[in-house]
Design a protein around this motif. Structure first.
Motif, PDB file in Angstrom:
ATOM      1  N   LEU A  16       0.580  -1.131   0.040  1.00 31.45           N
ATOM      2  CA  LEU A  16      -0.162  -0.053   0.047  1.00 31.45           C
ATOM      3  C   LEU A  16       0.764   1.261  -0.066  1.00 31.45           C
ATOM      4  CD1 LEU A  16      -2.590  -1.265   2.618  1.00 31.45           C
ATOM      5  CD2 LEU A  16      -2.748  -1.069   0.045  1.00 31.45           C
ATOM      6  N   GLY A  17       2.127   1.177   0.333  1.00 32.10           N
ATOM      7  CA  GLY A  17       2.991   2.446   0.072  1.00 32.10           C
ATOM      8  C   GLY A  17       2.716   3.486   0.998  1.00 32.10           C
ATOM      9  N   GLU A  18       2.527   4.545   0.407  1.00 30.39           N
ATOM     10  CA  GLU A  18       2.445   5.889   0.925  1.00 30.39           C
ATOM     11  C   GLU A  18       1.062   6.214   1.534  1.00 30.39           C
ATOM     12  OE1 GLU A  18       3.792   8.821  -1.915  1.00 30.39           O
ATOM     13  OE2 GLU A  18       5.805   8.300  -1.544  1.00 30.39           O
ATOM     14  N   LEU A  19       0.100   5.294   0.890  1.00 27.33           N
ATOM     15  CA  LEU A  19      -1.245   5.333   1.249  1.00 27.33           C
ATOM     16  C   LEU A  19      -1.392   5.162   2.695  1.00 27.33           C
ATOM     17  CD1 LEU A  19      -3.205   3.734  -1.546  1.00 27.33           C
ATOM     18  CD2 LEU A  19      -2.872   6.023  -1.201  1.00 27.33           C
ATOM     19  N   MET A  20      -0.625   4.405   3.432  1.00 29.79           N
ATOM     20  CA  MET A  20      -0.703   4.079   4.680  1.00 29.79           C
ATOM     21  C   MET A  20      -0.107   5.205   5.572  1.00 29.79           C
ATOM     22  SD  MET A  20      -1.787   1.123   5.297  1.00 29.79           S
ATOM     23  CE  MET A  20      -1.597   1.371   7.149  1.00 29.79           C
ATOM     24  N   GLY A  21      -1.269   5.658   6.423  1.00 25.26           N
ATOM     25  CA  GLY A  21      -1.057   6.951   7.302  1.00 25.26           C
ATOM     26  C   GLY A  21      -1.403   7.962   6.675  1.00 25.26           C
ATOM     27  N   GLY A  22      -2.032   8.021   5.326  1.00 27.75           N
ATOM     28  CA  GLY A  22      -2.249   9.367   4.520  1.00 27.75           C
ATOM     29  C   GLY A  22      -3.831   8.809   4.249  1.00 27.75           C
ATOM     30  N   ALA A  23      -4.189   8.428   2.985  1.00 25.79           N
ATOM     31  CA  ALA A  23      -5.485   7.982   2.429  1.00 25.79           C
ATOM     32  C   ALA A  23      -5.840   6.859   3.434  1.00 25.79           C
ATOM     33  CB  ALA A  23      -5.551   8.045   1.177  1.00 25.79           C
ATOM     34  N   ILE A  24      -5.310   6.310   3.911  1.00 28.27           N
ATOM     35  CA  ILE A  24      -5.642   5.111   4.734  1.00 28.27           C
ATOM     36  C   ILE A  24      -5.004   5.291   6.323  1.00 28.27           C
ATOM     37  CG2 ILE A  24      -5.473   2.516   5.259  1.00 28.27           C
ATOM     38  CD1 ILE A  24      -4.709   1.868   2.382  1.00 28.27           C
ATOM     39  N   HIS A  25      -6.043   5.821   6.951  1.00 35.45           N
ATOM     40  CA  HIS A  25      -5.876   6.395   8.355  1.00 35.45           C
ATOM     41  C   HIS A  25      -5.307   5.042   9.122  1.00 35.45           C
ATOM     42  CE1 HIS A  25      -5.401   8.878  11.711  1.00 35.45           C
ATOM     43  NE2 HIS A  25      -6.409   8.085  12.412  1.00 35.45           N
ATOM     44  N   ALA A  26      -6.151   4.009   9.146  1.00 32.27           N
ATOM     45  CA  ALA A  26      -5.972   2.787  10.099  1.00 32.27           C
ATOM     46  C   ALA A  26      -6.550   1.802   9.151  1.00 32.27           C
ATOM     47  CB  ALA A  26      -6.759   2.925  11.249  1.00 32.27           C
ATOM     48  N   LEU A  27      -5.815   0.460   9.221  1.00 30.71           N
ATOM     49  CA  LEU A  27      -6.019  -0.595   8.698  1.00 30.71           C
ATOM     50  C   LEU A  27      -5.676  -1.687   9.676  1.00 30.71           C
ATOM     51  CD1 LEU A  27      -6.420  -2.378   5.963  1.00 30.71           C
ATOM     52  CD2 LEU A  27      -4.076  -2.473   5.836  1.00 30.71           C
ATOM     53  N   ALA A  28      -6.780  -2.357   9.888  1.00 30.94           N
ATOM     54  CA  ALA A  28      -6.808  -3.549  11.118  1.00 30.94           C
ATOM     55  C   ALA A  28      -6.433  -4.857   9.984  1.00 30.94           C
ATOM     56  CB  ALA A  28      -8.212  -3.808  11.814  1.00 30.94           C
ATOM     57  N   LEU A  29      -5.639  -5.741  10.551  1.00 31.98           N
ATOM     58  CA  LEU A  29      -5.421  -6.811   9.523  1.00 31.98           C
ATOM     59  C   LEU A  29      -5.632  -8.206  10.203  1.00 31.98           C
ATOM     60  CD1 LEU A  29      -2.112  -5.787   7.905  1.00 31.98           C
ATOM     61  CD2 LEU A  29      -4.166  -6.039   6.851  1.00 31.98           C
ATOM     62  N   ARG A  30      -5.909  -8.774   9.436  1.00 27.59           N
ATOM     63  CA  ARG A  30      -5.938 -10.626  10.028  1.00 27.59           C
ATOM     64  C   ARG A  30      -5.294 -11.173   8.763  1.00 27.59           C
ATOM     65  NH1 ARG A  30     -10.575 -15.009   9.846  1.00 27.59           N
ATOM     66  NH2 ARG A  30      -9.582 -16.606  11.176  1.00 27.59           N
ATOM     67  N   THR A  31      -4.059 -11.715   9.021  1.00 25.65           N
ATOM     68  CA  THR A  31      -3.267 -12.252   8.115  1.00 25.65           C
ATOM     69  C   THR A  31      -3.174 -13.861   8.375  1.00 25.65           C
ATOM     70  OG1 THR A  31      -1.487 -11.839   9.458  1.00 25.65           O
ATOM     71  CG2 THR A  31      -1.936 -10.306   7.539  1.00 25.65           C
ATOM     72  N   LEU A  32      -3.290 -14.713   7.255  1.00 26.86           N
ATOM     73  CA  LEU A  32      -3.543 -16.176   7.232  1.00 26.86           C
ATOM     74  C   LEU A  32      -2.704 -16.600   6.272  1.00 26.86           C
ATOM     75  CD1 LEU A  32      -7.196 -16.566   8.080  1.00 26.86           C
ATOM     76  CD2 LEU A  32      -5.322 -16.699   9.697  1.00 26.86           C
ATOM     77  N   THR A  33      -1.951 -17.867   6.446  1.00 25.32           N
ATOM     78  CA  THR A  33      -1.548 -18.606   5.287  1.00 25.32           C
ATOM     79  C   THR A  33      -2.841 -19.374   4.704  1.00 25.32           C
ATOM     80  OG1 THR A  33      -1.044 -20.789   6.509  1.00 25.32           O
ATOM     81  CG2 THR A  33       0.517 -18.943   6.327  1.00 25.32           C
ATOM     82  N   PRO A  34      -2.749 -19.932   3.444  1.00 31.76           N
ATOM     83  CA  PRO A  34      -3.974 -20.800   3.037  1.00 31.76           C
ATOM     84  C   PRO A  34      -4.190 -22.112   4.012  1.00 31.76           C
ATOM     85  CG  PRO A  34      -2.390 -20.184   1.244  1.00 31.76           C
ATOM     86  CD  PRO A  34      -1.621 -19.730   2.504  1.00 31.76           C
ATOM     87  N   GLU A  35      -3.314 -22.323   4.722  1.00 33.67           N
ATOM     88  CA  GLU A  35      -3.482 -23.550   5.485  1.00 33.67           C
ATOM     89  C   GLU A  35      -4.205 -23.287   6.718  1.00 33.67           C
ATOM     90  OE1 GLU A  35      -0.259 -24.456   2.784  1.00 33.67           O
ATOM     91  OE2 GLU A  35      -0.425 -22.777   4.118  1.00 33.67           O
ATOM     92  N   GLU A  36      -3.730 -22.107   7.273  1.00 38.24           N
ATOM     93  CA  GLU A  36      -4.542 -21.558   8.501  1.00 38.24           C
ATOM     94  C   GLU A  36      -6.007 -21.143   8.126  1.00 38.24           C
ATOM     95  OE1 GLU A  36      -0.724 -19.572  10.435  1.00 38.24           O
ATOM     96  OE2 GLU A  36      -1.767 -18.321   8.973  1.00 38.24           O
ATOM     97  N   ALA A  37      -6.338 -20.617   6.984  1.00 38.04           N
ATOM     98  CA  ALA A  37      -7.619 -20.175   6.416  1.00 38.04           C
ATOM     99  C   ALA A  37      -8.439 -21.511   6.059  1.00 38.04           C
ATOM    100  CB  ALA A  37      -7.417 -19.498   5.320  1.00 38.04           C
ATOM    101  N   ASP A  38      -7.820 -22.594   5.675  1.00 33.78           N
ATOM    102  CA  ASP A  38      -8.468 -23.807   5.420  1.00 33.78           C
ATOM    103  C   ASP A  38      -9.003 -24.551   6.721  1.00 33.78           C
ATOM    104  OD1 ASP A  38      -8.552 -23.476   2.724  1.00 33.78           O
ATOM    105  OD2 ASP A  38      -6.934 -24.876   2.397  1.00 33.78           O
ATOM    106  N   ALA A  39      -8.081 -24.381   7.721  1.00 35.89           N
ATOM    107  CA  ALA A  39      -8.231 -25.084   9.200  1.00 35.89           C
ATOM    108  C   ALA A  39      -9.385 -24.250   9.767  1.00 35.89           C
ATOM    109  CB  ALA A  39      -6.944 -24.889   9.887  1.00 35.89           C
ATOM    110  N   GLY A  40      -9.626 -23.028   9.655  1.00 41.62           N
ATOM    111  CA  GLY A  40     -10.673 -22.298  10.180  1.00 41.62           C
ATOM    112  C   GLY A  40     -11.799 -22.412   9.444  1.00 41.62           C
ATOM    113  N   ASP A  41     -11.931 -22.938   8.482  1.00 39.17           N
ATOM    114  CA  ASP A  41     -13.134 -23.164   7.559  1.00 39.17           C
ATOM    115  C   ASP A  41     -14.011 -24.422   8.005  1.00 39.17           C
ATOM    116  OD1 ASP A  41     -12.800 -20.849   6.101  1.00 39.17           O
ATOM    117  OD2 ASP A  41     -12.250 -21.941   4.403  1.00 39.17           O
ATOM    118  N   SER A  42     -12.992 -25.456   8.695  1.00 45.19           N
ATOM    119  CA  SER A  42     -13.595 -26.597   9.113  1.00 45.19           C
ATOM    120  C   SER A  42     -14.358 -26.709  10.713  1.00 45.19           C
ATOM    121  CB  SER A  42     -12.614 -27.774   9.177  1.00 45.19           C
ATOM    122  OG  SER A  42     -11.572 -27.356  10.029  1.00 45.19           O
TER     123      SER A  42
END
Length: 80
Positions: A54-80
């Protein structure tokens, strides 16, 4: 800022990633990002990878970004 633009930037910056971005006020957003690039990385390193897309948008046009980051394996495990 439009959530779909943020989603496109994340997915372009992390090839193969899937991102879901929401935000109603145009400056505060929440995103769930699933990417193989997160494998073996701690949460802070994962967040930095996303912020880099996101580069320069962070802290500018994007004031705050709450993230949830997962690997595909972690995402698949959460689906079951």
């Amino acid at each position: 800022m439009d959530p779909s633009r943020i989603q496109a930037m994340i997915e372009a910056g992390l090839p193969g990633a899937r991102a879901q971005v929401e935000g109603v006020d145009g400056v505060h957003f929440e995103a769930t990002v699933v990417a193989s690039q997160f494998a073996g990385k701690l949460p802070l390193a994962r967040h930095r990878l996303v912020y880099a897309t996101l580069g320069e948008l962070m802290g500018g046009a994007i004031h705050a970004l709450a993230l949830r980051t997962l690997t595909p394996e972690e995402a698949d495990a959460g689906d079951s």
